[in-house]
Design a protein around this motif. Structure first.
Motif, mmCIF file in Angstrom:
data_model
loop_
_atom_site.group_PDB
_atom_site.id
_atom_site.type_symbol
_atom_site.label_atom_id
_atom_site.label_comp_id
_atom_site.label_asym_id
_atom_site.label_seq_id
_atom_site.Cartn_x
_atom_site.Cartn_y
_atom_site.Cartn_z
ATOM 1 N N GLU A 103 1.072 -1.216 0.041
ATOM 2 C CA GLU A 103 0.104 -0.009 -0.176
ATOM 3 C C GLU A 103 0.643 1.345 -0.153
ATOM 4 O O GLU A 103 0.599 2.269 0.591
ATOM 5 C CB GLU A 103 -0.794 -0.051 1.105
ATOM 6 N N ALA A 104 1.992 1.266 -0.709
ATOM 7 C CA ALA A 104 2.860 2.199 -0.849
ATOM 8 C C ALA A 104 2.156 3.361 -1.918
ATOM 9 O O ALA A 104 2.502 4.673 -1.718
ATOM 10 C CB ALA A 104 4.354 2.044 -1.207
ATOM 11 N N ARG A 105 1.340 2.896 -2.659
ATOM 12 C CA ARG A 105 0.779 3.621 -3.837
ATOM 13 C C ARG A 105 -0.889 3.617 -3.654
ATOM 14 O O ARG A 105 -1.323 2.596 -3.531
ATOM 15 C CB ARG A 105 1.069 3.117 -5.015
ATOM 16 N N ARG A 106 -1.411 4.774 -3.549
ATOM 17 C CA ARG A 106 -2.821 4.915 -3.600
ATOM 18 C C ARG A 106 -3.393 5.862 -4.370
ATOM 19 O O ARG A 106 -2.784 6.966 -4.471
ATOM 20 C CB ARG A 106 -3.046 5.092 -2.144
ATOM 21 N N ILE A 107 -4.559 5.501 -4.830
ATOM 22 C CA ILE A 107 -5.173 6.741 -5.596
ATOM 23 C C ILE A 107 -6.565 7.107 -5.249
ATOM 24 O O ILE A 107 -7.088 6.232 -4.440
ATOM 25 C CB ILE A 107 -5.384 6.184 -7.249
ATOM 26 N N GLY A 108 -6.799 8.223 -5.201
ATOM 27 C CA GLY A 108 -8.058 9.034 -4.610
ATOM 28 C C GLY A 108 -8.626 10.282 -5.215
ATOM 29 O O GLY A 108 -8.104 10.563 -6.217
ATOM 30 N N ASN A 109 -9.941 10.591 -4.874
ATOM 31 C CA ASN A 109 -10.488 11.651 -5.525
ATOM 32 C C ASN A 109 -10.435 12.688 -4.536
ATOM 33 O O ASN A 109 -11.077 12.795 -3.389
ATOM 34 C CB ASN A 109 -11.827 10.998 -6.074
ATOM 35 N N LEU A 110 -9.735 13.950 -5.078
ATOM 36 C CA LEU A 110 -9.604 15.070 -4.130
ATOM 37 C C LEU A 110 -11.063 15.623 -3.935
ATOM 38 O O LEU A 110 -10.867 16.381 -2.726
ATOM 39 C CB LEU A 110 -8.634 15.978 -4.379
ATOM 40 N N LYS A 111 -12.077 15.594 -4.598
ATOM 41 C CA LYS A 111 -13.226 16.269 -4.420
ATOM 42 C C LYS A 111 -14.257 15.517 -3.438
ATOM 43 O O LYS A 111 -15.268 15.997 -3.153
ATOM 44 C CB LYS A 111 -13.920 16.748 -5.806
ATOM 45 N N ASP A 112 -13.814 14.365 -3.201
ATOM 46 C CA ASP A 112 -14.657 13.564 -2.109
ATOM 47 C C ASP A 112 -13.899 13.596 -0.491
ATOM 48 O O ASP A 112 -13.021 12.991 -0.728
ATOM 49 C CB ASP A 112 -14.748 12.011 -2.882
ATOM 50 N N PRO A 113 -14.644 14.511 0.079
ATOM 51 C CA PRO A 113 -14.006 14.510 1.410
ATOM 52 C C PRO A 113 -13.781 13.301 2.052
ATOM 53 O O PRO A 113 -13.096 13.141 3.070
ATOM 54 C CB PRO A 113 -14.754 15.599 2.060
ATOM 55 N N ASP A 114 -14.711 12.264 1.570
ATOM 56 C CA ASP A 114 -14.576 10.991 2.578
ATOM 57 C C ASP A 114 -13.665 9.866 2.033
ATOM 58 O O ASP A 114 -13.571 8.716 2.601
ATOM 59 C CB ASP A 114 -16.178 10.355 2.414
ATOM 60 N N ASP A 115 -12.887 10.320 1.072
ATOM 61 C CA ASP A 115 -12.122 9.382 0.461
ATOM 62 C C ASP A 115 -10.802 9.395 1.315
ATOM 63 O O ASP A 115 -10.342 10.337 1.806
ATOM 64 C CB ASP A 115 -11.502 9.966 -1.071
ATOM 65 N N PRO A 116 -10.423 8.126 1.532
ATOM 66 C CA PRO A 116 -9.225 7.926 2.685
ATOM 67 C C PRO A 116 -7.975 8.622 2.064
ATOM 68 O O PRO A 116 -7.276 9.142 2.916
ATOM 69 C CB PRO A 116 -9.116 6.224 2.750
ATOM 70 N N VAL A 117 -7.572 8.478 0.857
ATOM 71 C CA VAL A 117 -6.495 9.433 0.518
ATOM 72 C C VAL A 117 -6.644 10.827 0.587
ATOM 73 O O VAL A 117 -5.673 11.416 1.131
ATOM 74 C CB VAL A 117 -6.327 8.841 -1.181
ATOM 75 N N THR A 118 -7.939 11.307 0.243
ATOM 76 C CA THR A 118 -8.108 12.986 0.336
ATOM 77 C C THR A 118 -7.780 13.122 1.938
ATOM 78 O O THR A 118 -7.294 14.178 2.257
ATOM 79 C CB THR A 118 -9.600 13.060 0.186
ATOM 80 N N LYS A 119 -8.366 12.240 2.763
ATOM 81 C CA LYS A 119 -8.251 12.629 4.287
ATOM 82 C C LYS A 119 -6.804 12.567 4.731
ATOM 83 O O LYS A 119 -6.399 13.654 5.456
ATOM 84 C CB LYS A 119 -8.916 11.349 4.941
ATOM 85 N N ILE A 120 -5.823 11.892 4.208
ATOM 86 C CA ILE A 120 -4.474 11.779 4.416
ATOM 87 C C ILE A 120 -4.191 13.057 4.124
ATOM 88 O O ILE A 120 -3.171 13.537 4.668
ATOM 89 C CB ILE A 120 -3.774 10.574 3.792
ATOM 90 N N ILE A 121 -4.138 13.259 2.737
ATOM 91 C CA ILE A 121 -3.580 14.608 1.989
ATOM 92 C C ILE A 121 -4.058 15.754 2.820
ATOM 93 O O ILE A 121 -3.244 16.804 3.157
ATOM 94 C CB ILE A 121 -3.968 14.641 0.620
#
Lengths: 417, 261
Positions: B215-233
């Motif tokens: 899990e060193a690489r993950r992709i997400g949607n910045l416009k979705d506040p519930d996206d786990p990747v967005t949360k980390i960023i």
């Protein structure tokens, strides 16, 4: 084989996708457009600013700039991975890109040069038509010439004093518009490089100006060199012919005319050389003084890796030596020829050091790349982007110049001007 | 009968009309207007790389090459892994042989022409891996410099290349500060990572994300506040590469070190 792999040597850490993508043809491109622009500016010095001493070389350089024009496009086509799609630049120009304007600028410039030549030669064309028409029993060659001249006269047969005066004004106006367009054509080639923010060596607002100055330098140098060579050939021909026809100008007369023209033009060459070198030095000093992040690697490229190419070939042999040769009193033809050839070499090396030098270091600033020019082609790619491709580009303008002067001779013509 | 002057005039007008490129006219498009009013779409793809988790196995590079049909042995790649080794005397050595495709199985550092550089284990002060891919910049220089508009940014932020329109001038390759672009060895047009657009637009993950065992690489949607990747960023200390170029990169890194190029 990946494009670029055949001629790129990597040293230390270089990103996996990095290669010398812009190779010899991209060195040729600014070199050739520079010659076009420079030749045109030289001819304009006479037509616009009325520098009478340049009358002889003005027509010569104008025709030469026409012969060089199609060749400015050649390296680009040889460089493209999809040359058959080159026309897309005209079909869907994406104007945020510096290259998108190429088609427009280039066509505009081509039209200006072509129409200026037409006005300069109109009287000659019309006279040739009239002369050939009056002749009985034309040979096939003469019939062909008549056809060609009739077509390019475009039916404008009026060579009254008033009409010729109008021609003269048209030439003045076209040459006047031509100077900024020629500078734009070449300044914009400089902009293509200067605006690449990803490249530490290229990115400087001085780039377009440096390119224009060196363009004028190379254009003038080429015109002088070619002028000298053509005059030498003419001298030989006249010497041979005058055995039978004593009315022809003697070798001595030609020689004095030649050295006069060369000395005058060389003065302008020196002026533009000073301007070009000043700007280049300013750029170098500025980089060293500000010493931003990229300076460490750029310094290594300039002062270590490319030292010979930059300081010996470009500045030493290409600038300092010809400068001394041209400024020493009592300029001779031979010395002028040597100096102009050195200047041409120097400007070529400048293009090389910018284009190849800009890719001599990795964008990671942690490694270097070296360009091995493919000498003998073993594939289409190594032909196009190797020595042979470059030589093809160099030879073409001279062939074209020869062909054009069969129809529009540059010596011994009474022009409308 | 038309006289010559008139003929010339009309020809000039006709030619002038023909050469005016259609692109010079902007056709009114209702969807553009709507997008400008309501903000662009509901998706902005972004990537998160956790360098602390990467072990340099190279599975991502392998998966990418296969998925995106970049010839396996060609020395170009859409994504790659870099190894950084810092020694006790303060020097940094970097390499990425074959883009790290086959993992890093030797202690020797590949210095290209300089050969393999051997570092003794006791001299190493720090070593880590950094995966790289296209940053899908918000202000992409490659899109700016393309003379024919063959490379473009989609509404959800991914930069794509139109293989049927690219002329292969290489200006985009030169314009990219991250050197993620190259010429495709088969199609001979500009090529780059596109976050596996054919996959993400169908709800799948990218090939490299799926291939990464840690899990060193993950992709997400910045416009979705519930996206786990967005949360980390949004909540953790992330960094981007080469911010100084003003490209606004959208690949975010955790645990980035100053040595990283």
């Amino acid at each position: 084989m990946v494009h670029g792999e055949a001629w790129t040597l990597k040293e230390f850490f270089v990103y996996p996708n990095e290669y010398i993508y812009w190779s010899i043809q991209i060195v040729m491109y600014p070199f050739m457009t520079g010659l076009v622009a420079g030749a045109f500016v030289l001819s304009s010095l006479y037509h616009v600013f009325g520098v009478k001493q340049l009358k002889d070389i003005a027509r010569f350089s104008l025709v030469f700039s026409l012969a060089l024009l199609p060749v400015a496009m050649m390296p680009l086509l040889l460089h493209l991975q999809q040359p058959q799609r080159g026309i897309n630049v005209m079909m869907t120009p994406h104007f945020t890109s510096a290259i998108a304007a190429f088609g427009i600028v280039f066509t505009t410039y081509g039209m200006i040069v072509a129409s200026e030549i037409w006005f300069v030669y109109r009287r000659f064309i019309v006279e040739s038509v009239l002369e050939l028409r009056a002749k009985d029993g034309r040979s096939p060659v003469e019939s062909l010439r008549l056809l060609v001249y009739s077509v390019i006269s475009m039916g404008a047969m009026d060579i009254s004093e008033a009409a010729l005066h109008k021609d003269e004004r048209a030439v003045g106006i076209l040459a006047g518009i031509g100077i900024p367009v020629a500078c734009f054509l070449h300044g914009y080639a400089g902009f293509i490089f200067g605006s690449v923010k990803a490249n530490a060596l290229w990115m400087t607002p001085l780039m377009p100006v440096i390119f224009i100055c060196s363009a004028v330098v190379s254009g003038i140098a080429l015109c002088i060199a070619t002028y000298i060579v053509t005059m030498e050939i003419r001298k030989l021909i006249f010497a041979w012919r005058s055995k039978n026809d004593p009315d022809l100008p003697s070798t001595e007369e030609l020689k004095s005319a030649e050295i006069h023209v060369v000395t005058m033009t060389a003065k302008y060459l020196v002026m533009f050389m000073i301007l070009a070198i000043t700007l280049e030095m300013l750029d170098l000093i500025f980089r060293g003084y500000t010493a931003v992040k990229s300076w460490d690697i750029v310094r290594k490229v300039i002062y270590e890796k490319d030292f010979t190419k930059i300081f010996i070939l470009q500045y030493g042999l290409g600038n300092v030596v010809p400068f001394i040769l041209l400024l020493m009193p009592r300029l001779t033809i031979r010395r002028a020829l040597l100096a102009t050839l050195l200047v041409l070499m120097g400007v070529f090396m400048m293009r090389w050091n910018v284009v190849i030098g800009g890719q001599a270091f990795s964008a990671s600033f942690a490694g270097f790349m070296e360009y091995k020019l493919p000498l003998w082609p073993d594939s289409l790619e190594t032909f196009k982007e190797g020595l042979m491709g470059a030589l093809t580009v160099i030879v073409t303008p001279f062939v074209l110049f020869y062909l054009v002067t069969r129809i529009l001779p540059v010596f011994g013509v009474k022009d409308s001007h | 009968m038309m006289n010559r002057r008139e003929f010339c005039k009309k020809t000039m007008i006709a030619v002038g009309g023909l050469v005016l490129p259609l692109a010079a006219f902007e056709v009114f498009d209702p969807s553009t207007l709507r997008a400008e009013k309501e903000g662009r779409g509901k998706t902005r793809w972004a990537f998160l790389v956790d360098t602390r988790k990467c072990v340099g196995c190279g599975f991502c590079v392998k998966a990418c090459k296969v998925e995106n049909e970049v010839p396996y042995d060609a020395n170009v790649t859409r994504t790659w892994v870099e190894r950084y080794v810092t020694t006790t005397d303060g020097k940094t050595y970097i390499d990425s042989p074959k883009g790290g495709r086959d993992g890093f199985t030797t202690m020797k550092i590949d210095q290209n022409l300089e050969g393999m550089h051997e570092i003794k284990a006791e001299e190493i002060s720090r070593a880590f891996f950094v995966p790289k891919l296209c940053n899908q910049c918000d202000n992409p220089p490659c899109v700016q410099v393309c003379p024919v508009g063959a490379t473009y940014q989609t509404e959800d932020g991914v930069v794509l290349v139109d293989r049927t329109w690219c002329i292969g001038c290489g200006y985009c390759i030169m314009g990219c500060p991250y050197s993620v672009r190259f010429f495709h060895p088969v199609y001979h047009v500009a090529e780059k990572c596109n976050f596996c657009y054919h996959r993400i637009s169908k709800g799948m993950k990218t090939a490299c994300v799926d291939a990464c065992p840690f899990e060193a690489r993950r992709i997400g949607n910045l416009k979705d506040p519930d996206d786990p990747v967005t949360k980390i960023i949004m909540t953790e200390r992330v960094n981007v590469l080469k911010e100084e170029f003003g490209t606004k990169p959208q690949v975010f890194y955790l645990g980035l070190s100053k040595e990283v190029k």
